[in-house]
Motif scaffolding. Structure first.
Motif, short mmCIF file in Angstrom:
data_model
loop_
_atom_site.label_atom_id
_atom_site.label_comp_id
_atom_site.label_asym_id
_atom_site.label_seq_id
_atom_site.Cartn_x
_atom_site.Cartn_y
_atom_site.Cartn_z
N GLY A 72 -0.24 77.77 36.14
CA GLY A 72 -1.50 77.92 35.42
C GLY A 72 -1.44 77.12 34.14
N ARG A 73 -2.55 77.01 33.45
CA ARG A 73 -2.57 76.20 32.23
C ARG A 73 -3.26 77.00 31.12
NH1 ARG A 73 -5.41 70.74 32.95
NH2 ARG A 73 -7.15 72.13 33.28
N LEU A 74 -2.61 77.03 29.97
CA LEU A 74 -3.17 77.67 28.79
C LEU A 74 -3.13 76.66 27.65
CD1 LEU A 74 -4.27 80.22 27.37
CD2 LEU A 74 -1.90 80.80 26.85
N ARG A 75 -4.29 76.45 27.04
CA ARG A 75 -4.37 75.51 25.92
C ARG A 75 -4.77 76.25 24.66
NH1 ARG A 75 -8.09 70.97 28.58
NH2 ARG A 75 -8.68 72.70 29.89
N LEU A 76 -4.07 75.97 23.57
CA LEU A 76 -4.41 76.50 22.26
C LEU A 76 -4.82 75.33 21.38
CD1 LEU A 76 -1.48 79.03 21.67
CD2 LEU A 76 -3.79 79.52 22.46
N HIS A 77 -5.90 75.52 20.65
CA HIS A 77 -6.42 74.46 19.79
C HIS A 77 -6.62 75.05 18.39
CE1 HIS A 77 -8.57 70.94 18.48
NE2 HIS A 77 -9.60 71.67 18.13
N ALA A 78 -6.15 74.33 17.39
CA ALA A 78 -6.32 74.77 16.00
C ALA A 78 -7.10 73.71 15.24
CB ALA A 78 -4.96 74.98 15.35
N PHE A 79 -8.01 74.18 14.38
CA PHE A 79 -8.73 73.24 13.53
C PHE A 79 -9.20 73.95 12.27
CE2 PHE A 79 -11.81 75.16 16.36
CZ PHE A 79 -12.91 75.44 15.55
N HIS A 80 -9.48 73.15 11.25
CA HIS A 80 -10.00 73.68 9.98
C HIS A 80 -11.52 73.76 10.06
CE1 HIS A 80 -6.36 73.70 7.56
NE2 HIS A 80 -5.99 72.59 8.19
N ASP A 81 -12.06 74.84 9.50
CA ASP A 81 -13.51 75.01 9.43
C ASP A 81 -13.84 75.78 8.17
OD1 ASP A 81 -16.23 74.98 10.13
OD2 ASP A 81 -16.05 76.87 11.22
N ALA A 82 -14.51 75.13 7.24
CA ALA A 82 -14.95 75.76 5.99
C ALA A 82 -13.83 76.48 5.28
CB ALA A 82 -16.12 76.70 6.27
N GLY A 83 -12.68 75.83 5.17
CA GLY A 83 -11.56 76.42 4.45
C GLY A 83 -10.74 77.41 5.24
#
Length: 87
Positions: A72-83
């Protein structure tokens, strides 16, 4: 500042204990976080990942029978949004 990252060795052990095969991938790993934040989000992040693995990803033999790739595949994504950081 620390780079957002999560050690995958814990996920490998979890996969083995659940009898699941999974590919874990990260994007947004260049997002800078304070080291204490990185340390504090590790445990809370474990619960939803564990749930995704145990409830959302079938065993490799079931996946093959359903004509899905064995892991199976699990993706985690991180990003900045309004501090804030969003995962």
């Amino acid at each position: 500042m620390a780079t957002f990252s999560i050690a995958s060795s814990g996920w490998s052990r979890l996969c083995q204990s659940l009898g699941k095969a999974m590919r874990l991938s990260f994007s947004g790993s260049e997002s800078d976080l304070d080291k204490t934040v990185v340390e504090r989000i590790g445990d809370p992040l474990t619960h939803p990942v564990h749930n995704a693995m145990s409830q959302g990803i079938e065993r490799p033999d079931v996946r093959k029978a359903l004509e899905k790739p064995a892991p199976g595949r699990l993706r985690l994504h991180a990003f900045h949004d309004a501090g804030s950081i969003v995962i």
